[in-house]
Write a protein that holds these residues in place. Structure first.
Motif, mmCIF file in Angstrom:
data_model
loop_
_atom_site.group_PDB
_atom_site.id
_atom_site.type_symbol
_atom_site.label_atom_id
_atom_site.label_comp_id
_atom_site.label_asym_id
_atom_site.label_seq_id
_atom_site.Cartn_x
_atom_site.Cartn_y
_atom_site.Cartn_z
ATOM 1 N N ILE A 1 0.836 -1.210 0.000
ATOM 2 C CA ILE A 1 0.000 0.000 0.000
ATOM 3 C C ILE A 1 0.870 1.258 0.000
ATOM 4 C CG2 ILE A 1 -1.610 1.362 1.400
ATOM 5 C CD1 ILE A 1 -2.892 -1.337 2.226
ATOM 6 N N ILE A 2 1.873 1.310 0.860
ATOM 7 C CA ILE A 2 2.743 2.481 0.932
ATOM 8 C C ILE A 2 3.526 2.651 -0.362
ATOM 9 C CG2 ILE A 2 4.768 3.435 2.108
ATOM 10 C CD1 ILE A 2 3.548 2.321 4.703
ATOM 11 N N ASP A 3 4.013 1.560 -0.922
ATOM 12 C CA ASP A 3 4.730 1.613 -2.196
ATOM 13 C C ASP A 3 3.833 2.163 -3.299
ATOM 14 O OD1 ASP A 3 6.938 1.014 -4.003
ATOM 15 O OD2 ASP A 3 5.694 -0.657 -4.714
ATOM 16 N N THR A 4 2.588 1.723 -3.345
ATOM 17 C CA THR A 4 1.647 2.203 -4.356
ATOM 18 C C THR A 4 1.363 3.697 -4.182
ATOM 19 O OG1 THR A 4 0.638 0.008 -4.444
ATOM 20 C CG2 THR A 4 -0.632 1.835 -5.348
ATOM 21 N N ILE A 5 1.185 4.136 -2.948
ATOM 22 C CA ILE A 5 0.909 5.554 -2.684
ATOM 23 C C ILE A 5 2.098 6.421 -3.096
ATOM 24 C CG2 ILE A 5 0.570 7.253 -0.844
ATOM 25 C CD1 ILE A 5 -1.139 5.094 0.588
ATOM 26 N N ILE A 6 3.294 6.029 -2.700
ATOM 27 C CA ILE A 6 4.480 6.830 -3.027
ATOM 28 C C ILE A 6 4.700 6.860 -4.531
ATOM 29 C CG2 ILE A 6 7.002 6.889 -2.834
ATOM 30 C CD1 ILE A 6 6.687 6.016 0.069
ATOM 31 N N LYS A 7 4.541 5.731 -5.195
ATOM 32 C CA LYS A 7 4.734 5.710 -6.650
ATOM 33 C C LYS A 7 3.664 6.502 -7.389
ATOM 34 C CE LYS A 7 7.498 1.587 -6.987
ATOM 35 N NZ LYS A 7 7.612 0.210 -7.456
ATOM 36 N N SER A 8 2.436 6.550 -6.856
ATOM 37 C CA SER A 8 1.387 7.320 -7.531
ATOM 38 C C SER A 8 1.672 8.828 -7.457
ATOM 39 C CB SER A 8 0.023 7.010 -6.927
ATOM 40 O OG SER A 8 -0.065 7.514 -5.617
ATOM 41 N N PHE A 9 2.320 9.277 -6.379
ATOM 42 C CA PHE A 9 2.665 10.693 -6.264
ATOM 43 C C PHE A 9 3.899 11.067 -7.080
ATOM 44 C CE2 PHE A 9 0.237 10.555 -2.179
ATOM 45 C CZ PHE A 9 -0.720 11.494 -2.547
ATOM 46 N N THR A 10 4.776 10.114 -7.347
ATOM 47 C CA THR A 10 6.056 10.455 -7.973
ATOM 48 C C THR A 10 6.188 10.015 -9.416
ATOM 49 O OG1 THR A 10 7.071 8.418 -7.156
ATOM 50 C CG2 THR A 10 7.229 10.357 -5.748
ATOM 51 N N GLN A 11 5.240 9.282 -9.958
ATOM 52 C CA GLN A 11 5.445 8.717 -11.294
ATOM 53 C C GLN A 11 5.474 9.765 -12.399
ATOM 54 O OE1 GLN A 11 2.396 5.919 -12.045
ATOM 55 N NE2 GLN A 11 0.746 7.413 -12.109
ATOM 56 N N ASP A 12 4.713 10.830 -12.272
ATOM 57 C CA ASP A 12 4.684 11.847 -13.319
ATOM 58 C C ASP A 12 5.494 13.075 -12.951
ATOM 59 O OD1 ASP A 12 3.023 10.281 -14.870
ATOM 60 O OD2 ASP A 12 1.196 11.094 -13.969
ATOM 61 N N GLY A 13 6.240 13.010 -11.868
ATOM 62 C CA GLY A 13 6.994 14.160 -11.385
ATOM 63 C C GLY A 13 8.376 14.235 -11.989
ATOM 64 N N SER A 14 9.093 15.221 -11.529
ATOM 65 C CA SER A 14 10.458 15.425 -11.991
ATOM 66 C C SER A 14 11.383 14.375 -11.379
ATOM 67 C CB SER A 14 10.923 16.827 -11.592
ATOM 68 O OG SER A 14 10.967 16.922 -10.183
#
Length: 127
Positions: free
Chosen positions: A26-39
């Motif tokens: 769950i934590i991995d999914t949340i962190i990746k959802s916030f950072t996947q389209d970022g710089s």
């Protein structure tokens, strides 16, 4: 549950390992959802944020390996986590600590040795 979560000592049950696996996912999914389209900097911060949870998951995996009477290094075998999820731990104490379920068996009670005047079937031999 989750006693000494950052210590390699001891053993844990399947349920605690499974809950750890779910929390990490769950934590991995949340962190990746916030950072996947970022710089690139945001992705690096996401990686840094995930490191403590990776550490926590590795420690819990090592303790689950201890419950199976294996070294913590066994968890690096591909798909071994599935074995750790479904295989019941060794009852009784082992070199890594007491059974987390509180079950302590005397294994000699399950395999009694016959007395000197008894045969292999447990009956006394006529003399």
């Amino acid at each position: 549950m989750f006693k000494n979560p950052f210590s390699y000592k001891g053993r844990i049950r399947r349920s605690e390992f499974g809950i750890t696996f779910i929390i990490f996912f769950i934590i991995d999914t949340i962190i990746k959802s916030f950072t996947q389209d970022g710089s690139l900097e945001l992705q690096f911060l996401g990686f840094i944020a995930l490191l403590p949870f990776v550490w926590f998951a590795c420690i819990q995996g090592a303790k689950r390996c201890h419950d199976l009477e294996k070294s913590g290094w066994w968890q690096i075998i591909p798909f071994y986590f599935l074995w750790m999820l479904f295989k019941d731990g060794r009852p009784g104490a082992n070199e890594y600590g007491e059974n987390p379920k509180g079950l302590n068996y005397d294994f000699d009670a399950f395999n009694p040795q016959p007395a000197s005047n008894e045969g292999n079937d447990g009956f006394k031999n006529p003399q």
